[in-house]
Design a protein around this motif. Structure first.
Motif, PDB file in Angstrom:
ATOM      1  N   TRP A  47      80.359  81.287 100.881  1.00  0.00           N
ATOM      2  CA  TRP A  47      79.281  81.613 102.026  1.00  0.00           C
ATOM      3  C   TRP A  47      79.562  82.874 102.526  1.00  0.00           C
ATOM      4  CZ3 TRP A  47      75.842  78.092 102.990  1.00  0.00           C
ATOM      5  CH2 TRP A  47      76.087  76.595 102.590  1.00  0.00           C
ATOM      6  N   ILE A  48      80.663  83.348 102.654  1.00  0.00           N
ATOM      7  CA  ILE A  48      80.748  84.685 103.310  1.00  0.00           C
ATOM      8  C   ILE A  48      79.973  85.945 102.210  1.00  0.00           C
ATOM      9  CG2 ILE A  48      82.247  86.553 103.836  1.00  0.00           C
ATOM     10  CD1 ILE A  48      84.490  84.306 104.763  1.00  0.00           C
ATOM     11  N   LEU A  49      80.339  85.690 101.282  1.00  0.00           N
ATOM     12  CA  LEU A  49      79.700  86.566 100.069  1.00  0.00           C
ATOM     13  C   LEU A  49      78.024  86.264 100.233  1.00  0.00           C
ATOM     14  CD1 LEU A  49      81.901  86.436  97.321  1.00  0.00           C
ATOM     15  CD2 LEU A  49      82.070  88.200  98.812  1.00  0.00           C
ATOM     16  N   GLY A  50      77.597  85.233 100.428  1.00  0.00           N
ATOM     17  CA  GLY A  50      76.297  85.046 100.472  1.00  0.00           C
ATOM     18  C   GLY A  50      75.553  85.585 101.722  1.00  0.00           C
ATOM     19  N   ALA A  51      76.488  85.373 102.838  1.00  0.00           N
ATOM     20  CA  ALA A  51      75.953  86.197 103.969  1.00  0.00           C
ATOM     21  C   ALA A  51      75.708  87.635 103.888  1.00  0.00           C
ATOM     22  CB  ALA A  51      76.640  85.660 105.198  1.00  0.00           C
ATOM     23  N   LEU A  52      76.848  88.213 103.179  1.00  0.00           N
ATOM     24  CA  LEU A  52      76.921  89.565 103.005  1.00  0.00           C
ATOM     25  C   LEU A  52      75.705  89.920 101.990  1.00  0.00           C
ATOM     26  CD1 LEU A  52      80.615  90.303 102.221  1.00  0.00           C
ATOM     27  CD2 LEU A  52      79.161  91.550 104.007  1.00  0.00           C
ATOM     28  N   PHE A  53      75.427  89.281 101.066  1.00  0.00           N
ATOM     29  CA  PHE A  53      74.414  89.700 100.296  1.00  0.00           C
ATOM     30  C   PHE A  53      72.919  89.515 100.902  1.00  0.00           C
ATOM     31  CE2 PHE A  53      70.878  88.471  96.974  1.00  0.00           C
ATOM     32  CZ  PHE A  53      71.206  89.576  95.992  1.00  0.00           C
ATOM     33  N   VAL A  54      72.696  88.522 101.712  1.00  0.00           N
ATOM     34  CA  VAL A  54      71.378  88.482 102.662  1.00  0.00           C
ATOM     35  C   VAL A  54      71.253  89.709 103.502  1.00  0.00           C
ATOM     36  CG1 VAL A  54      70.267  87.223 104.641  1.00  0.00           C
ATOM     37  CG2 VAL A  54      71.394  86.003 102.588  1.00  0.00           C
ATOM     38  N   ALA A  55      72.543  90.130 104.091  1.00  0.00           N
ATOM     39  CA  ALA A  55      72.598  91.310 105.084  1.00  0.00           C
ATOM     40  C   ALA A  55      72.298  92.462 104.161  1.00  0.00           C
ATOM     41  CB  ALA A  55      73.662  91.500 105.584  1.00  0.00           C
ATOM     42  N   LEU A  56      72.681  92.769 103.077  1.00  0.00           N
ATOM     43  CA  LEU A  56      72.535  93.957 102.113  1.00  0.00           C
ATOM     44  C   LEU A  56      71.189  93.947 101.703  1.00  0.00           C
ATOM     45  CD1 LEU A  56      74.549  95.670  99.652  1.00  0.00           C
ATOM     46  CD2 LEU A  56      72.422  94.625  98.985  1.00  0.00           C
ATOM     47  N   ALA A  57      70.487  92.903 101.335  1.00  0.00           N
ATOM     48  CA  ALA A  57      69.307  92.869 100.968  1.00  0.00           C
ATOM     49  C   ALA A  57      68.300  92.990 102.052  1.00  0.00           C
ATOM     50  CB  ALA A  57      68.716  91.426 100.616  1.00  0.00           C
ATOM     51  N   LEU A  58      68.657  92.802 103.233  1.00  0.00           N
ATOM     52  CA  LEU A  58      67.528  93.018 104.283  1.00  0.00           C
ATOM     53  C   LEU A  58      67.744  94.636 104.698  1.00  0.00           C
ATOM     54  CD1 LEU A  58      68.292  90.027 106.719  1.00  0.00           C
ATOM     55  CD2 LEU A  58      66.252  90.579 105.529  1.00  0.00           C
ATOM     56  N   MET A  59      68.879  95.069 104.610  1.00  0.00           N
ATOM     57  CA  MET A  59      69.052  96.542 104.616  1.00  0.00           C
ATOM     58  C   MET A  59      68.234  97.401 103.812  1.00  0.00           C
ATOM     59  SD  MET A  59      73.175  96.993 105.675  1.00  0.00           S
ATOM     60  CE  MET A  59      72.891  98.834 105.838  1.00  0.00           C
ATOM     61  N   LEU A  60      68.410  96.930 102.581  1.00  0.00           N
ATOM     62  CA  LEU A  60      67.548  97.687 101.449  1.00  0.00           C
ATOM     63  C   LEU A  60      66.033  97.529 101.568  1.00  0.00           C
ATOM     64  CD1 LEU A  60      69.978  96.733  98.448  1.00  0.00           C
ATOM     65  CD2 LEU A  60      69.762  99.006  99.486  1.00  0.00           C
ATOM     66  N   LEU A  61      65.668  96.435 101.974  1.00  0.00           N
ATOM     67  CA  LEU A  61      64.080  96.133 102.083  1.00  0.00           C
ATOM     68  C   LEU A  61      63.534  96.987 103.316  1.00  0.00           C
ATOM     69  CD1 LEU A  61      63.896  92.368 101.383  1.00  0.00           C
ATOM     70  CD2 LEU A  61      62.931  94.129 100.341  1.00  0.00           C
ATOM     71  N   ILE A  62      64.469  97.010 104.547  1.00  0.00           N
ATOM     72  CA  ILE A  62      64.011  97.735 105.723  1.00  0.00           C
ATOM     73  C   ILE A  62      64.095  99.208 105.248  1.00  0.00           C
ATOM     74  CG2 ILE A  62      64.722  98.679 107.903  1.00  0.00           C
ATOM     75  CD1 ILE A  62      66.070  95.620 108.288  1.00  0.00           C
ATOM     76  N   GLU A  63      64.999  99.665 104.495  1.00  0.00           N
ATOM     77  CA  GLU A  63      64.613 101.069 104.127  1.00  0.00           C
ATOM     78  C   GLU A  63      63.783 101.297 103.129  1.00  0.00           C
ATOM     79  OE1 GLU A  63      65.523 105.127 103.478  1.00  0.00           O
ATOM     80  OE2 GLU A  63      66.143 103.783 105.067  1.00  0.00           O
ATOM     81  N   ALA A  64      63.257 100.352 102.070  1.00  0.00           N
ATOM     82  CA  ALA A  64      62.272 100.529 101.166  1.00  0.00           C
ATOM     83  C   ALA A  64      60.771 100.322 101.833  1.00  0.00           C
ATOM     84  CB  ALA A  64      62.354  99.449 100.203  1.00  0.00           C
ATOM     85  N   LEU A  65      60.744  99.603 103.240  1.00  0.00           N
ATOM     86  CA  LEU A  65      59.447  99.618 103.818  1.00  0.00           C
ATOM     87  C   LEU A  65      59.156 100.998 104.402  1.00  0.00           C
ATOM     88  CD1 LEU A  65      59.691  95.945 105.308  1.00  0.00           C
ATOM     89  CD2 LEU A  65      58.271  96.663 103.748  1.00  0.00           C
ATOM     90  N   ARG A  66      60.138 101.747 104.978  1.00  0.00           N
ATOM     91  CA  ARG A  66      60.107 103.004 105.435  1.00  0.00           C
ATOM     92  C   ARG A  66      59.386 103.991 104.230  1.00  0.00           C
ATOM     93  NH1 ARG A  66      65.882 103.190 108.234  1.00  0.00           N
ATOM     94  NH2 ARG A  66      65.482 101.960 109.903  1.00  0.00           N
ATOM     95  N   GLU A  67      59.800 103.419 103.102  1.00  0.00           N
ATOM     96  CA  GLU A  67      59.242 104.616 101.985  1.00  0.00           C
ATOM     97  C   GLU A  67      58.133 104.200 101.383  1.00  0.00           C
ATOM     98  OE1 GLU A  67      62.302 105.272  98.939  1.00  0.00           O
ATOM     99  OE2 GLU A  67      63.988 105.673 100.525  1.00  0.00           O
ATOM    100  N   GLY A  68      57.610 102.897 101.611  1.00  0.00           N
ATOM    101  CA  GLY A  68      56.148 102.585 101.372  1.00  0.00           C
ATOM    102  C   GLY A  68      56.298 101.380 100.322  1.00  0.00           C
ATOM    103  N   GLY A  69      55.051 100.854  99.942  1.00  0.00           N
ATOM    104  CA  GLY A  69      54.830  99.760  99.093  1.00  0.00           C
ATOM    105  C   GLY A  69      55.447  99.779  97.946  1.00  0.00           C
ATOM    106  N   VAL A  70      55.508 100.886  97.194  1.00  0.00           N
ATOM    107  CA  VAL A  70      56.062 100.776  95.764  1.00  0.00           C
ATOM    108  C   VAL A  70      57.497 100.781  95.848  1.00  0.00           C
ATOM    109  CG1 VAL A  70      56.485 102.551  93.862  1.00  0.00           C
ATOM    110  CG2 VAL A  70      54.083 102.494  94.994  1.00  0.00           C
TER     111      VAL A  70
END
Length: 500
Positions: free
Chosen positions: A257-280
């Motif tokens: 469960w801890i690793l799953g929560a870490l994965f969700v948090a990391l995915a959100l961080m990467l998505l937020i950074e990607a949104l700053r760079e654009g749709g691609v």
């Protein structure tokens, strides 16, 4: 906040055998680090049962779960190691610090007291988290964007990993028997000392060779002082008891469960950074995260090698060879890296040959092939356990050897391609963090592998019936995942926007 500049083109390196010369320095640094890791890995579950359970098969479940949790945390800490390198001290100092900490851990596990042993494992975990993602990231930074040699460079680097994994079980197993004069699986002190020496060699190799990188991987601007390094060292020291608690006290179930929560948090961080760079950039991150999910399933069953396959080899495989010699259980662990050393150049040539003709499979299709070859390995075990069990209650030697070969083909279709894929799809400022995410998905799979192996062994140890039931489940799940990935590959390819 300062960052390492990963957008600048790499220096103009001279080539050696068609690749930047520093690749070969990183190759040997990784060789010795993997020598240390796999020298310890082949003995881990067998040692726990022999040392802390007096050889009682009832300890197999605990040993498998400990093994899975250890591997999970080895890869999960790569997230933090990637962040430390990206934002705090750079890749070079992270690798050196990780190597030093890991060496301390390998020497600590020589002491045959259970809590000290687990503390040593925790120290290895912290050191590996600083080392593992960052040396892989450096390989990617040797090549300019669009350099067609990048995938082949990662395949060569992957051979360094597996040469270390091939040599280590053979050498450390021989060393233990020569020094102690006792049966191979009953004396591990020489094994663990040898792994500590191997880790020290890795650190020294990188220390003396890092000047060849011509500045790649140095500390971020404004973060190259001793104070920042001191804070990271203090954080690593504080992390060791926390990792120990996760592994020794929390247990594999809660850890999932801890690793799953870490994965969700990391995915959100990467998505937020990607949104700053654009749709691609957003689409590329989504594609990467989808492949991370399939990577979890691959490693959940691939990493039976050090747990359920180890107990299968020890108890249910007829290892009697000609002349009465018994093939050591630990030496099965060298089959996979030996197959990689032999097959990796052939696979790289095959991808190149298909690429020249415009027929090379896309990254998602290579992942799908990896899952299907893993499934074939478990199909072979199903046949062996249902049709080839002899009067001694054991199956022949050759099916398990062929299982490792089939898994190797799957691994070569997925793992080096995944390392390269991350460097291509991740947001530019967070390549190290994304590489940590790749290893986190591997970590989740590894933790699940230990839980699953514990189920296969049950409360009283592995039997033919329990192995057949568990490996049948493995086959069907891998087959379904592989077919599904091949079906949705066109969608993932569109999200990748031309990345090959």
């Amino acid at each position: 906040m300062a960052t390492t500049d990963t957008t600048a083109p790499p220096p103009l390196f001279t080539d050696l055998l068609g690749h930047p010369r520093p690749l070969w320095m990183l190759f040997m640094t990784e060789f010795w680090e993997r020598f240390a890791f796999y020298g310890m890995r082949w003995a881990l579950t067998l040692y726990i049962v022999a040392q802390f359970f007096g050889g009682d098969a009832a300890g197999q479940g605990y040993a498998s779960r400990t093994y899975g949790a250890f591997l999970a945390l080895v890869y999960a800490t790569a997230i933090f190691g990637g962040y430390v390198a990206d934002r705090l001290i750079g890749y070079q100092r992270s690798i050196l610090l990780g190597a030093a900490i890991s060496a301390v851990g390998y020497f600590t596990i020589v002491l045959p007291q259970q809590q000290i042993f687990l503390l040593g494992l925790a120290t290895i975990i912290v050191g590996n988290g600083l080392f593992k993602p960052n040396i892989s990231t450096l390989v990617g930074q040797l090549y300019a964007p669009g350099d067609a040699r990048r995938d082949r460079g990662f395949t060569i680097f992957y051979m360094g990993i597996n040469l270390g994994a091939l040599v280590s079980p053979l050498l450390t197993g021989w060393l233990a028997s020569v020094i102690s004069g006792t049966p191979l699986v009953q004396n591990y002190k020489a094994v663990f000392v040898a792994t500590g020496i191997g880790m020290a060699i890795s650190m020294l190799w990188f220390w003396f060779g890092r000047h060849r990188l011509q500045g790649i991987g140095r500390s971020p601007q404004g973060r190259n002082g001793a104070a920042m390094l001191g804070w990271v060292v203090a954080g690593a020291v504080a992390a060791v008891p926390m990792v120990y608690l996760l592994m020794a006290e929390v247990g594999a179930g809660v850890l999932a469960w801890i690793l799953g929560a870490l994965f969700v948090a990391l995915a959100l961080m990467l998505l937020i950074e990607a949104l700053r760079e654009g749709g691609v950039a957003r689409d590329k991150v989504i594609a990467m995260l989808l492949l991370f999910a399939f990577n979890v399933l691959f490693w959940m069953f691939f990493e039976q090698a050090g747990s359920s396959f180890n107990f299968l080899a020890q108890n249910l495989i007829d290892r009697q060879m000609l002349g009465g010699w018994v093939f050591p259980t630990g030496w099965f662990q060298s089959v996979n890296p030996a197959a990689i050393v032999i097959l990796a150049p052939l696979v790289a040539l095959a991808w190149g040959w298909l690429g020249a003709r415009g027929r090379e499979p896309s990254i998602p299709r290579k992942f799908g092939l990896g899952l299907l070859f893993n499934a074939l390995a478990f199909l072979l075990l199903m046949v062996a356990l249902s049709a080839l069990v002899g009067s001694n209650g054991q199956i022949p030697f050759w099916p398990l050897v062929l299982v490792y070969v089939l898994q190797t083909v799957g691994e070569l279709s997925l793992s080096p391609i995944g390392l390269s894929m991350v460097t291509k799809l991740a947001p530019l400022r967070y390549v190290g963090l994304a590489m940590g995410g790749w290893f986190l998905s591997t970590a989740i799979g590894n933790n699940l592998s230990g839980i699953f192996a514990g189920h296969v062994s049950g409360a009283s140890g592995m039997t033919v019936a329990s192995a057949l039931e568990g490996f049948t489940f493995s086959f069907w799940l891998l087959l379904g995942a592989g077919v599904l990935l091949l079906l949705i590959a066109p969608l993932i390819n569109r999200l990748m926007h031309g990345v090959k």
